[in-house]
Design an enzyme around this catalytic site. Structure first.
Site, mmCIF file in Angstrom:
data_model
loop_
_atom_site.group_PDB
_atom_site.id
_atom_site.type_symbol
_atom_site.label_atom_id
_atom_site.label_comp_id
_atom_site.label_asym_id
_atom_site.label_seq_id
_atom_site.Cartn_x
_atom_site.Cartn_y
_atom_site.Cartn_z
ATOM 1 N N GLY A 37 -0.481 -0.689 5.804
ATOM 2 C CA GLY A 37 -0.044 -0.089 7.218
ATOM 3 C C GLY A 37 -0.475 1.183 7.262
ATOM 4 O O GLY A 37 -1.009 1.930 6.676
ATOM 5 N N ASP A 56 7.898 1.830 -1.706
ATOM 6 C CA ASP A 56 7.278 0.786 -2.103
ATOM 7 C C ASP A 56 8.434 -0.218 -2.670
ATOM 8 O O ASP A 56 9.096 0.018 -3.493
ATOM 9 C CB ASP A 56 6.431 1.212 -3.471
ATOM 10 C CG ASP A 56 5.640 0.147 -4.006
ATOM 11 O OD1 ASP A 56 6.068 -1.095 -3.755
ATOM 12 O OD2 ASP A 56 4.853 0.415 -4.861
ATOM 13 N N SER A 75 3.401 -7.197 2.807
ATOM 14 C CA SER A 75 2.249 -7.741 2.062
ATOM 15 C C SER A 75 1.088 -7.299 2.597
ATOM 16 O O SER A 75 0.836 -7.401 3.788
ATOM 17 C CB SER A 75 2.516 -9.361 2.099
ATOM 18 O OG SER A 75 1.433 -9.649 0.978
ATOM 19 N N LYS A 91 3.007 -8.440 -6.831
ATOM 20 C CA LYS A 91 4.347 -7.803 -6.912
ATOM 21 C C LYS A 91 5.149 -7.842 -5.574
ATOM 22 O O LYS A 91 6.579 -8.130 -5.689
ATOM 23 C CB LYS A 91 3.712 -6.493 -7.401
ATOM 24 C CG LYS A 91 3.755 -6.272 -8.837
ATOM 25 C CD LYS A 91 3.608 -4.818 -9.175
ATOM 26 C CE LYS A 91 3.434 -4.766 -10.725
ATOM 27 N NZ LYS A 91 3.181 -3.164 -10.874
ATOM 28 N N GLY A 102 17.918 -8.959 -2.189
ATOM 29 C CA GLY A 102 19.268 -8.503 -2.920
ATOM 30 C C GLY A 102 19.789 -7.579 -1.863
ATOM 31 O O GLY A 102 21.254 -7.436 -1.674
ATOM 32 N N TYR A 145 -2.468 -14.556 -3.063
ATOM 33 C CA TYR A 145 -1.414 -14.045 -1.693
ATOM 34 C C TYR A 145 -0.687 -15.594 -1.443
ATOM 35 O O TYR A 145 0.466 -15.745 -1.181
ATOM 36 C CB TYR A 145 -2.390 -14.088 -0.466
ATOM 37 C CG TYR A 145 -1.723 -14.046 0.650
ATOM 38 C CD1 TYR A 145 -0.992 -12.951 0.881
ATOM 39 C CD2 TYR A 145 -1.938 -14.860 1.791
ATOM 40 C CE1 TYR A 145 -0.185 -12.795 2.227
ATOM 41 C CE2 TYR A 145 -1.379 -14.753 2.931
ATOM 42 C CZ TYR A 145 -0.492 -13.473 3.276
ATOM 43 O OH TYR A 145 -0.021 -13.565 4.685
#
Ligand code: UDP
Length: 315
Positions: A37, A56, A75, A91, A102, A145
């Site tokens: 981005g 991050d 992503s 990750k 969460g 991916y």
């Protein structure tokens, strides 16, 4: 005022989503690590209701203020990016999705996972309906991916079933529009960059592979409609008008008034041969369908972006 959190909010889709949520009167918290981005995508936003957090999400992260909706888009999403960043891609799909789920649970927020048509891999069912399980090579170069997003879908459903989180999953098909990076490697920005410079247009393989291209404003409308619905099952959002890549190259030449010639280069490994969404579920559940056709969307992309951005000339 509702508050929305957008991960990947400085990316191509994320920044358009932030714009639209602000336009609708939301407060928006944009989270991005700026790996793919760019602040350039959000620097026009002046609203007091907008906050950018450089973070991050593969590490745990916390937001103090109340949040009503989470849009999890973060992503790498272009093949050349996830081939360059294979571990980061795995990750963010796993740890990043875990942390963001969460966070949604903690805030009792509606959670929307940006999944992808890549979960269908090189599909053997055409067009692709949401109940098709896909045909993915887990160890091929695209697997980082595809499998990250498939795992993210599994995690999202587990949080919904076991933890009661209010989740949604959107499977996004090829999307284009202003703010795609000129060098992100995908077909439309590449062909536009080449076409506007009258340079050779590089069609991979014989160009008979197909894709179905959705203009960004249609896509964003679908994402928000899905988030605002109570749906938990995956929903395809994309434009079902299907084109071969050779047709796309010819349309780009026509729309950009280019004198480019088309050349052929090697087809990348595991490049899907066909892709077209079945959008019956989105039509029925959300009364959503795309409005902007390919020629119109390409013309709008050229007009809104300007030649310099499409040619990759820094402003
Ligand atoms: N492609 C191409 N020339 C390019 C870039 C891409 O022919 O310069 C092809 C690519 O091989 C694929 C299609 O365009 O068949 C769409 O690729 P893209 O990277 O846009 O997205 P994908 O759908 O593969 O994720």
């Amino acid at each position: 005022m509702a508050t929305s959190l957008v991960t990947g909010g400085a990316g191509f889709l994320g920044s358009h989503l932030c714009d639209e949520l602000l336009r609708r009167g939301d407060r928006v918290i944009c989270v991005d690590n700026l790996e793919t981005g760019s602040l350039h995508n959000i620097e026009h936003i002046r609203a007091d209701e907008f906050t950018f957090v450089n973070c991050d999400i593969t590490e745990p992260y916390f937001i103090e203020e109340p949040i009503d909706s989470v849009y999890h888009l973060a992503s790498p999403a272009s093949p050349i990016d996830y081939l360059r960043l294979p571990l980061q891609t795995l990750k963010v799909g796993s740890h990043g999705t875990h942390h963001t789920l969460g966070l949604a649970k903690e805030h009792r927020a509606r959670f929307l996972l940006a999944s992808t048509s890549e979960v269908y891999g090189d599909p053997q069912v055409h067009p692709q309906t949401e109940d098709y399980w896909g045909h993915v090579n887990p160890i091929g170069p695209r697997g980082v991916y595809d499998e990250a997003k498939r795992y993210a879908e599994a995690l999202t459903m587990a949080y919904h079933r076991q933890q009661g989180v209010d989740t949604a999953i959107v499977r996004i098909f090829n999307t284009y529009g202003p703010r795609m990076r000129a060098h992100d490697g995908r077909a439309i920005p590449t062909f536009l960059r080449q076409g506007l410079a009258d340079r050779q247009i590089t069609v991979y393989g014989d160009g008979s592979q197909t894709r179905s291209f959705c203009f960004v404003s249609d896509l964003i409308r679908g994402l928000i409609a899905l988030s605002e619905s109570g749906e938990h099952q995956p929903v395809n959002i994309g434009n079902p008008d299907e084109f071969t890549l050779l047709e796309l190259a010819q349309i780009v030449i026509e729309v950009s008034g280019s004198r480019s010639e088309i050349i052929h280069e090697a087809l990348p490994t595991d490049d899907p041969k066909q892709r077209k969404p079945d959008i019956t579920r989105a039509q029925e559940l959300l009364q959503w369908e795309p409005k902007i056709g390919l020629r119109e969307g390409l013309a709008q992309t050229i007009e809104e972006s300007g030649a310099e951005a499409l040619l990759g000339i820094p402003s």
